[in-house]
Design a protein around this motif. Structure first.
Motif, PDB file in Angstrom:
ATOM      1  N   ASN A 174      34.459 -64.179  55.446  1.00 40.48           N
ATOM      2  CA  ASN A 174      34.298 -65.629  55.352  1.00 40.48           C
ATOM      3  C   ASN A 174      34.200 -66.262  56.742  1.00 40.48           C
ATOM      4  OD1 ASN A 174      37.021 -64.633  55.435  1.00 40.48           O
ATOM      5  ND2 ASN A 174      37.790 -66.687  55.119  1.00 40.48           N
ATOM      6  N   ASN A 175      34.983 -65.749  57.693  1.00 38.74           N
ATOM      7  CA  ASN A 175      34.942 -66.307  59.049  1.00 38.74           C
ATOM      8  C   ASN A 175      33.582 -66.093  59.705  1.00 38.74           C
ATOM      9  OD1 ASN A 175      37.592 -67.105  58.858  1.00 38.74           O
ATOM     10  ND2 ASN A 175      38.407 -65.304  59.885  1.00 38.74           N
ATOM     11  N   GLU A 176      33.045 -64.880  59.590  1.00 42.71           N
ATOM     12  CA  GLU A 176      31.776 -64.576  60.251  1.00 42.71           C
ATOM     13  C   GLU A 176      30.620 -65.371  59.648  1.00 42.71           C
ATOM     14  OE1 GLU A 176      31.456 -62.888  63.137  1.00 42.71           O
ATOM     15  OE2 GLU A 176      33.633 -62.956  62.960  1.00 42.71           O
ATOM     16  N   PHE A 177      30.578 -65.466  58.329  1.00 44.21           N
ATOM     17  CA  PHE A 177      29.522 -66.269  57.702  1.00 44.21           C
ATOM     18  C   PHE A 177      29.629 -67.726  58.137  1.00 44.21           C
ATOM     19  CE2 PHE A 177      29.496 -62.897  54.233  1.00 44.21           C
ATOM     20  CZ  PHE A 177      28.221 -62.429  54.532  1.00 44.21           C
ATOM     21  N   GLY A 178      30.858 -68.239  58.146  1.00 45.60           N
ATOM     22  CA  GLY A 178      31.059 -69.642  58.517  1.00 45.60           C
ATOM     23  C   GLY A 178      30.736 -69.916  59.972  1.00 45.60           C
ATOM     24  N   ILE A 238      34.487 -74.319  66.365  1.00 44.90           N
ATOM     25  CA  ILE A 238      33.961 -73.785  67.615  1.00 44.90           C
ATOM     26  C   ILE A 238      34.258 -74.836  68.668  1.00 44.90           C
ATOM     27  CG2 ILE A 238      31.878 -73.224  68.916  1.00 44.90           C
ATOM     28  CD1 ILE A 238      30.739 -71.958  66.457  1.00 44.90           C
ATOM     29  N   SER A 239      34.901 -74.414  69.737  1.00 42.73           N
ATOM     30  CA  SER A 239      35.332 -75.394  70.722  1.00 42.73           C
ATOM     31  C   SER A 239      35.131 -74.876  72.126  1.00 42.73           C
ATOM     32  CB  SER A 239      36.800 -75.757  70.491  1.00 42.73           C
ATOM     33  OG  SER A 239      37.584 -74.586  70.421  1.00 42.73           O
ATOM     34  N   GLY A 240      35.172 -75.797  73.067  1.00 43.56           N
ATOM     35  CA  GLY A 240      35.046 -75.475  74.485  1.00 43.56           C
ATOM     36  C   GLY A 240      36.250 -76.009  75.225  1.00 43.56           C
ATOM     37  N   PRO A 241      36.590 -75.423  76.362  1.00 47.56           N
ATOM     38  CA  PRO A 241      37.789 -75.843  77.088  1.00 47.56           C
ATOM     39  C   PRO A 241      37.660 -77.256  77.653  1.00 47.56           C
ATOM     40  CG  PRO A 241      36.506 -74.306  78.404  1.00 47.56           C
ATOM     41  CD  PRO A 241      35.863 -74.359  77.059  1.00 47.56           C
ATOM     42  N   THR A 242      38.803 -77.940  77.718  1.00 44.59           N
ATOM     43  CA  THR A 242      38.853 -79.255  78.349  1.00 44.59           C
ATOM     44  C   THR A 242      39.567 -79.122  79.684  1.00 44.59           C
ATOM     45  OG1 THR A 242      40.948 -79.745  77.251  1.00 44.59           O
ATOM     46  CG2 THR A 242      38.942 -80.483  76.153  1.00 44.59           C
ATOM     47  N   GLU A 243      39.351 -80.080  80.538  1.00 42.91           N
ATOM     48  CA  GLU A 243      40.058 -80.106  81.820  1.00 42.91           C
ATOM     49  C   GLU A 243      41.440 -80.686  81.570  1.00 42.91           C
ATOM     50  OE1 GLU A 243      38.994 -78.892  84.682  1.00 42.91           O
ATOM     51  OE2 GLU A 243      37.158 -78.219  83.691  1.00 42.91           O
ATOM     52  N   ALA A 252      31.916 -77.911  67.178  1.00 49.01           N
ATOM     53  CA  ALA A 252      31.389 -77.861  65.815  1.00 49.01           C
ATOM     54  C   ALA A 252      32.518 -77.404  64.901  1.00 49.01           C
ATOM     55  CB  ALA A 252      30.216 -76.891  65.719  1.00 49.01           C
ATOM     56  N   SER A 253      32.572 -77.947  63.699  1.00 47.14           N
ATOM     57  CA  SER A 253      33.616 -77.524  62.766  1.00 47.14           C
ATOM     58  C   SER A 253      33.145 -77.728  61.340  1.00 47.14           C
ATOM     59  CB  SER A 253      34.913 -78.323  63.001  1.00 47.14           C
ATOM     60  OG  SER A 253      34.752 -79.664  62.563  1.00 47.14           O
ATOM     61  N   VAL A 254      33.753 -76.961  60.421  1.00 45.58           N
ATOM     62  CA  VAL A 254      33.473 -77.108  58.993  1.00 45.58           C
ATOM     63  C   VAL A 254      34.652 -76.499  58.238  1.00 45.58           C
ATOM     64  CG1 VAL A 254      32.253 -74.893  58.716  1.00 45.58           C
ATOM     65  CG2 VAL A 254      31.704 -76.810  57.197  1.00 45.58           C
ATOM     66  N   THR A 255      35.022 -77.098  57.121  1.00 45.41           N
ATOM     67  CA  THR A 255      36.048 -76.499  56.267  1.00 45.41           C
ATOM     68  C   THR A 255      35.400 -75.442  55.384  1.00 45.41           C
ATOM     69  OG1 THR A 255      35.699 -78.173  54.570  1.00 45.41           O
ATOM     70  CG2 THR A 255      37.444 -78.604  56.178  1.00 45.41           C
ATOM     71  N   PHE A 256      36.210 -74.499  54.916  1.00 44.07           N
ATOM     72  CA  PHE A 256      35.672 -73.498  53.996  1.00 44.07           C
ATOM     73  C   PHE A 256      35.174 -74.157  52.711  1.00 44.07           C
ATOM     74  CE2 PHE A 256      38.297 -70.148  56.231  1.00 44.07           C
ATOM     75  CZ  PHE A 256      37.192 -69.464  56.699  1.00 44.07           C
ATOM     76  N   GLN A 257      35.868 -75.241  52.280  1.00 39.08           N
ATOM     77  CA  GLN A 257      35.409 -75.916  51.062  1.00 39.08           C
ATOM     78  C   GLN A 257      33.967 -76.369  51.208  1.00 39.08           C
ATOM     79  OE1 GLN A 257      38.406 -76.908  52.600  1.00 39.08           O
ATOM     80  NE2 GLN A 257      39.803 -77.721  51.054  1.00 39.08           N
ATOM     81  N   LYS A 297      29.144 -85.438  55.646  1.00 39.06           N
ATOM     82  CA  LYS A 297      27.921 -86.240  55.520  1.00 39.06           C
ATOM     83  C   LYS A 297      27.288 -86.454  56.885  1.00 39.06           C
ATOM     84  CE  LYS A 297      29.188 -88.752  51.294  1.00 39.06           C
ATOM     85  NZ  LYS A 297      30.450 -88.085  51.004  1.00 39.06           N
ATOM     86  N   GLN A 298      28.149 -86.728  57.885  1.00 39.60           N
ATOM     87  CA  GLN A 298      27.641 -86.918  59.243  1.00 39.60           C
ATOM     88  C   GLN A 298      27.070 -85.613  59.794  1.00 39.60           C
ATOM     89  OE1 GLN A 298      30.896 -88.527  61.519  1.00 39.60           O
ATOM     90  NE2 GLN A 298      31.111 -90.340  60.227  1.00 39.60           N
ATOM     91  N   ARG A 299      27.773 -84.509  59.498  1.00 37.96           N
ATOM     92  CA  ARG A 299      27.329 -83.187  59.970  1.00 37.96           C
ATOM     93  C   ARG A 299      25.952 -82.853  59.393  1.00 37.96           C
ATOM     94  NH1 ARG A 299      31.030 -80.408  57.512  1.00 37.96           N
ATOM     95  NH2 ARG A 299      32.602 -80.678  59.113  1.00 37.96           N
ATOM     96  N   GLU A 300      25.763 -83.139  58.114  1.00 36.05           N
ATOM     97  CA  GLU A 300      24.474 -82.844  57.473  1.00 36.05           C
ATOM     98  C   GLU A 300      23.338 -83.622  58.131  1.00 36.05           C
ATOM     99  OE1 GLU A 300      25.126 -83.788  53.410  1.00 36.05           O
ATOM    100  OE2 GLU A 300      26.187 -81.916  52.949  1.00 36.05           O
ATOM    101  N   ILE A 301      23.601 -84.886  58.470  1.00 32.21           N
ATOM    102  CA  ILE A 301      22.569 -85.720  59.103  1.00 32.21           C
ATOM    103  C   ILE A 301      22.210 -85.164  60.482  1.00 32.21           C
ATOM    104  CG2 ILE A 301      22.081 -88.007  60.072  1.00 32.21           C
ATOM    105  CD1 ILE A 301      23.870 -89.144  57.799  1.00 32.21           C
ATOM    106  N   ILE A 302      23.245 -84.860  61.277  1.00 35.46           N
ATOM    107  CA  ILE A 302      23.003 -84.361  62.638  1.00 35.46           C
ATOM    108  C   ILE A 302      22.315 -83.003  62.611  1.00 35.46           C
ATOM    109  CG2 ILE A 302      24.201 -83.406  64.658  1.00 35.46           C
ATOM    110  CD1 ILE A 302      23.906 -86.366  64.852  1.00 35.46           C
ATOM    111  N   TYR A 303      22.800 -82.094  61.750  1.00 36.52           N
ATOM    112  CA  TYR A 303      22.209 -80.762  61.699  1.00 36.52           C
ATOM    113  C   TYR A 303      20.771 -80.810  61.188  1.00 36.52           C
ATOM    114  CZ  TYR A 303      26.753 -78.621  62.716  1.00 36.52           C
ATOM    115  OH  TYR A 303      27.927 -78.219  63.312  1.00 36.52           O
TER     116      TYR A 303
END
Length: 900
Positions: free
Chosen positions: A197-201, A244-249, A374-379, A664-670
């Motif tokens: 599930n993690n790899e597909f997501g 998926i995240s990137g480091p902050t200062e 980037a993020s998404v719930t499994f649901q 909904k916002q993610r779908e529009i941007i993607y």
């Protein structure tokens, strides 16, 4: 009572649905004799025939009986395993897009081959989702032979690699035999793809972070998925989104500073903890003490809110999160222990500063907090599949949640043979010490008479405590927990040997059957393979046959003794987890027995059921060392579990409600990113953006409700100049126009200037490269603002709960403000993209690199970002010194004008 009476007369809904499928079972069985007369090649030819029929307009339901019959015949020949009728029923349920609940040991892995093969015939791809890499690899190697014999390709997605099933491929590592390394896209283009599930997501998220070309994406459209251990993935894992995240200062010193003062705070006096919700809160006395220790006047001053956040997280780390229960320290890192499976989850980190607080507590290196890219719930991820199905041994208790969240119905498939396992009532002791003494005695008793025992614990700490007691009593045993899980499959496969004692943390998702008498394959590995002796093929075969005879003999002895005995050392919050442990015994009609041992000091009893059960036990006359075994106690415990399950459902439902806003916002941007990446021209988009930008500028500087004399024409001129990088219109010109005329004139001039700029670039680099450049610029703008928007939404989500104190609905507020923030972000994207497209200047000689298909799988874990900024092939206008005259001709210095 009335419902029970109706079920007795007419049968339950489940019974009626399964009865409706029986004619198909009979039809499949009728097809079996003719198929047995076909050669394997003729059987494989059926696959092409089925595909042509689907292309001609037939559906998978139309060809189901024939396809199921062909798959069963191939399995019988290749694996020596013929699907039972109940497995045919389960396969039909999976094909309908439902959940098949089948008891442990009833053959879910084999059952899945039927709908997987059937749906692969569409050519759109089928995903078989497992809980870990080991099971994905094992199942693909095991069932891949069946698919391959029928002409279907099989891919495997692993965390750091990907493979295609090839029966002729011999790997240096024997565990990877028959798995030929391939690219990630190749594994996804296979007819059937196994993975977690993690790899597909994560691949879905990474595909929507590609920065150059759609060919960098690895996945196809999400067509059909079967989720193994569906309750573990879609229920237990649902509270943790993929990120998926990137480091902050960020400076991590504050975590250590706060960590040093926490031991000086006293529980109850300075802080309180809420175990149900895993939260800690400072008391008034605690506030004052923290202010004194940190040297601040007011901890809740706006300037110090960051300190409050750190103190609360540090309190939680010290008072609530326990080492070897919630996490372990391994290789200098804090690794989370999955509360449901007992597995380590390397790479996954608690958010909001909690992980750093635990790292400070344990004295290991503190990693920087990360910013979400980037993020998404499994649901929401799994709801994207056109058709979704699942299988598990324990889903019926969560049927309401599956129906409400995923629109998935549950069908309980009957066992192939009657269940004869004996489930003894729970026994309850006053203290945990008395309970563990009794458990050790029971294990010793069963061990001495040769009956195998599987002991389920809820944490590493408890399994090690019990292990020490058994060592003291001289009881030989295996410990299976998150610390030593490399050979867990073999340990479980041998847990049914005569006299075996196996201690294991929660058994969810182990994926390996316990074979009474022991698995010949696992025993062969232990006695032959791992010794590394140089044996001939004949000697190896002889050794294996001898081991098979030994296991069969031992199986008969274990059956006579009563089969596998299960000991539960504690009730879990979820009845499903208890049922998963119970389900290890009594497979395929074998005998077996189970018993749960409890104490009033267990977490579930103490937090959720203590008062009722304590009063009941006092009435029943409880004495030290003497357990209570009563149906009313068991009923009270189950009621407590139902309350916890309902509470956890509310948490998951709330998470989904909030993520639905983001989704909904993610779908529009993607979708927007996908359109840009597809290579289509941006001309129409740019025209729309110009209209939106001009409308926004006019609304700000020339509002309709104000007189023309009050309009800020100079401000409008300057902003338009800044937007386009050219003197597009003068104030005098604007004075003579009405608002509508001004709008049309601005649009006309913008379009003309943009077309001029495009022609100039076409002369320098050509239309094709210019298109690539424009796409790269727009993607860079989208990704920048989307990343900032995600950060803003995270911060809004963290603080929105406080709106409840103002008698406002936090979710409604989140939706409203989230919409406003998203609208603002979209306006910024249009404005910034236009500004870059107007101003970018190409330096001759530069050319974008050729885009190559991804050759290596991309690595990513829960908080490891790799969305690097795209390398572009442009630079802004020639660099201007801060004190030089501004190129716009205003007469001002650059730093006071467009450099401001």
């Amino acid at each position: 009572m009335f419902v029970r009476l109706l079920n007795l007369i007419f049968g339950s809904k489940n019974d009626r649905e399964l009865k409706a499928l029986q004619p198909l079972v009979a039809q499949i069985n009728e097809m079996e004799p003719p198929l047995q007369n076909l050669s394997l090649e003729a059987l494989a030819d059926k696959t092409q025939t089925f595909k042509k029929r689907i292309e001609a307009g037939e559906t998978v339901d139309d060809i189901l009986p024939e396809a199921f019959a062909v798959c069963r015949e191939a399995s019988r020949r290749i694996l020596g395993m013929r699907h039972f009728d109940v497995q045919l029923l389960g396969g039909m349920v999976l094909n309908q897009g439902k959940i098949s609940e089948m008891k442990t040991g009833e053959g879910k892995t084999l059952m899945a081959t039927l709908p997987v093969y059937l749906n692969s015939l569409t050519g759109k791809g089928v995903h078989l989702v497992t809980v870990n890499d080991y099971l994905a690899k094992r199942d693909a190697q095991w069932m891949g032979a069946v698919y391959h014999s029928l002409g279907c390709s099989v891919g495997v997605i692993q965390h750091e690699s990907s493979f295609l099933y090839d029966p002729h491929y011999e790997a240096a590592d024997k565990r990877l035999n028959n798995l030929r390394p391939c690219t990630r896209p190749e594994a996804y283009r296979a007819d059937i793809t196994y993975g977690t599930n993690n790899e597909f997501g994560f691949d879905y998220l990474r595909d929507n972070l590609v920065v150059t070309d759609l060919r960098q994406r690895v996945q196809r459209e999400l067509h059909y998925a079967i989720v193994d251990e569906v309750d573990s993935i879609l229920i237990d894992e649902a509270r943790t989104p993929l990120i998926i995240s990137g480091p902050t200062e960020q400076n991590t010193d504050l975590y250590n500073q706060i960590n040093r003062i926490i031991p000086q705070l006293k529980p109850e006096e300075d802080y309180t903890i809420e175990e149900k919700s895993k939260t800690a809160t400072l008391t008034e006395e605690g506030n004052a003490k923290v202010e004194k220790l940190l040297g601040v006047d007011n901890l809740y001053d706006m300037r110090n809110l960051n300190l409050v956040h750190h103190v609360v997280k540090a309190l939680s780390a010290h008072a609530i999160y326990k080492r070897d229960v919630d996490y372990v320290v391994k290789d200098g890192e804090v690794q989370i222990v999955d509360e449901f499976t007992g597995r380590l989850m390397p790479g996954r980190r608690w958010g909001d500063g909690l992980h750093q607080a635990v790292e400070a507590k344990e004295g290991v290196k503190i990693a920087n907090e990360n910013q979400t890219l980037a993020s998404v719930t499994f649901q929401n991820f799994f709801r994207m599949y056109e058709k979704l199905a699942g299988m598990t041994g324990t889903a019926d208790t969560e049927a309401a949640e599956f129906a409400k969240i995923y629109n998935l119905d549950v069908n309980v498939i009957p066992t192939n043979r009657p269940m004869i396992r004996i489930d003894h009532p729970d026994v309850v002791y006053r203290t945990e010490k008395e309970k563990f003494t009794a458990i050790a005695e029971e294990i010793k008793e069963y061990h001495e008479r040769g009956q195998p025992v599987l002991v389920g614990t809820i944490s590493i700490e408890k399994s090690e405590r019990l292990s020490a007691m058994l060592k003291h009593q001289g009881v030989k045993h295996h410990v299976l927990n998150a610390k030593f899980h490399e050979k867990e499959a073999e340990i479980i496969a041998l847990a049914g040997q005569k006299g075996a004692v196996t201690l294991a943390t929660n058994m969810a998702g182990r994926g390996t059957d316990i074979v009474l008498g022991g698995s010949p394959e696992a025993l062969y590995k232990q006695q032959v393979v791992y010794r590394g002796e140089d044996l001939t093929d004949e000697q190896k075969q002889a050794a294996f046959e001898k081991i098979k005879v030994q296991c069969e003999k031992e199986k008969e002895e274990v059956l006579t003794l009563g089969g596998l005995h299960i000991v539960g050392t504690e009730r879990h919050e979820s009845r499903r987890i208890d049922n998963q442990l119970r389900g290890r015994a009594g497979r395929q009609g074998d005998p077996g027995s189970t018993r749960f041992f409890l104490s009033l000091q267990d977490d579930l009893m103490r937090i959720f059921a203590s008062e009722r059960v304590s009063n009941l036990m006092l009435k029943l006359g409880m004495e030290e060392g003497v357990p209570i075994e009563h149906g009313m106690v068991t009923k009270s415990i189950e009621n407590a579990q139902k309350k916890v399950e309902a509470h956890n459902f509310e948490i998951r439902k709330q998470l989904l409600e909030y993520d639905d806003v983001m989704n909904k916002q993610r779908e529009i941007i993607y979708a927007h990113r996908g359109a840009v990446l597809s290579g289509s021209s941006l001309e129409e988009d740019v025209r729309d953006w110009m209209e939106d930008v001009v409308d926004s500028l006019l609304a700000t500087h020339c509002p309709e409700e104000e007189y023309a004399e009050a309009w800020n024409l100079e401000g409008l001129r300057d902003v338009v100049h800044g937007q386009c990088g050219a003197e597009l219109i003068t104030v005098d010109e604007m004075k003579d126009m009405g608002r509508d005329g001004l709008r049309e004139e601005l649009l006309e001039r913008m379009r003309a200037l943009f077309e001029q700029r495009q022609k100039e670039r076409d002369q320098h680099i050509g239309p094709e490269v210019r298109h690539q450049l424009e796409r790269a610029l727009v993607l860079q703008v989208i990704d920048h603002h989307w990343k900032e928007h995600l950060l803003g939404m995270d911060q809004l989500r963290d603080g929105i709960g406080l709106r409840g104190y103002g008698q406002k609905d936090p979710l409604a507020e989140y939706k409203r403000e989230g919409y406003d923030m998203f609208s603002g972000m979209m306006d910024l994207i249009k404005s910034d993209a236009l500004e870059r497209l107007f101003k970018v200047q190409v330096v001759q000689g530069e050319k974008p690199q050729e885009v190559k298909e991804v050759d290596q799988p991309r690595q990513m874990s829960f908080n490891r970002g790799e969305a690097a900024a795209p390398k572009t092939v442009h630079r802004a206008e020639d660099k201007v010194g801060r004190n030089d005259p501004c190129p716009c001709g205003s007469g001002k210095k650059y730093k006071k004008c467009h450099g401001a």
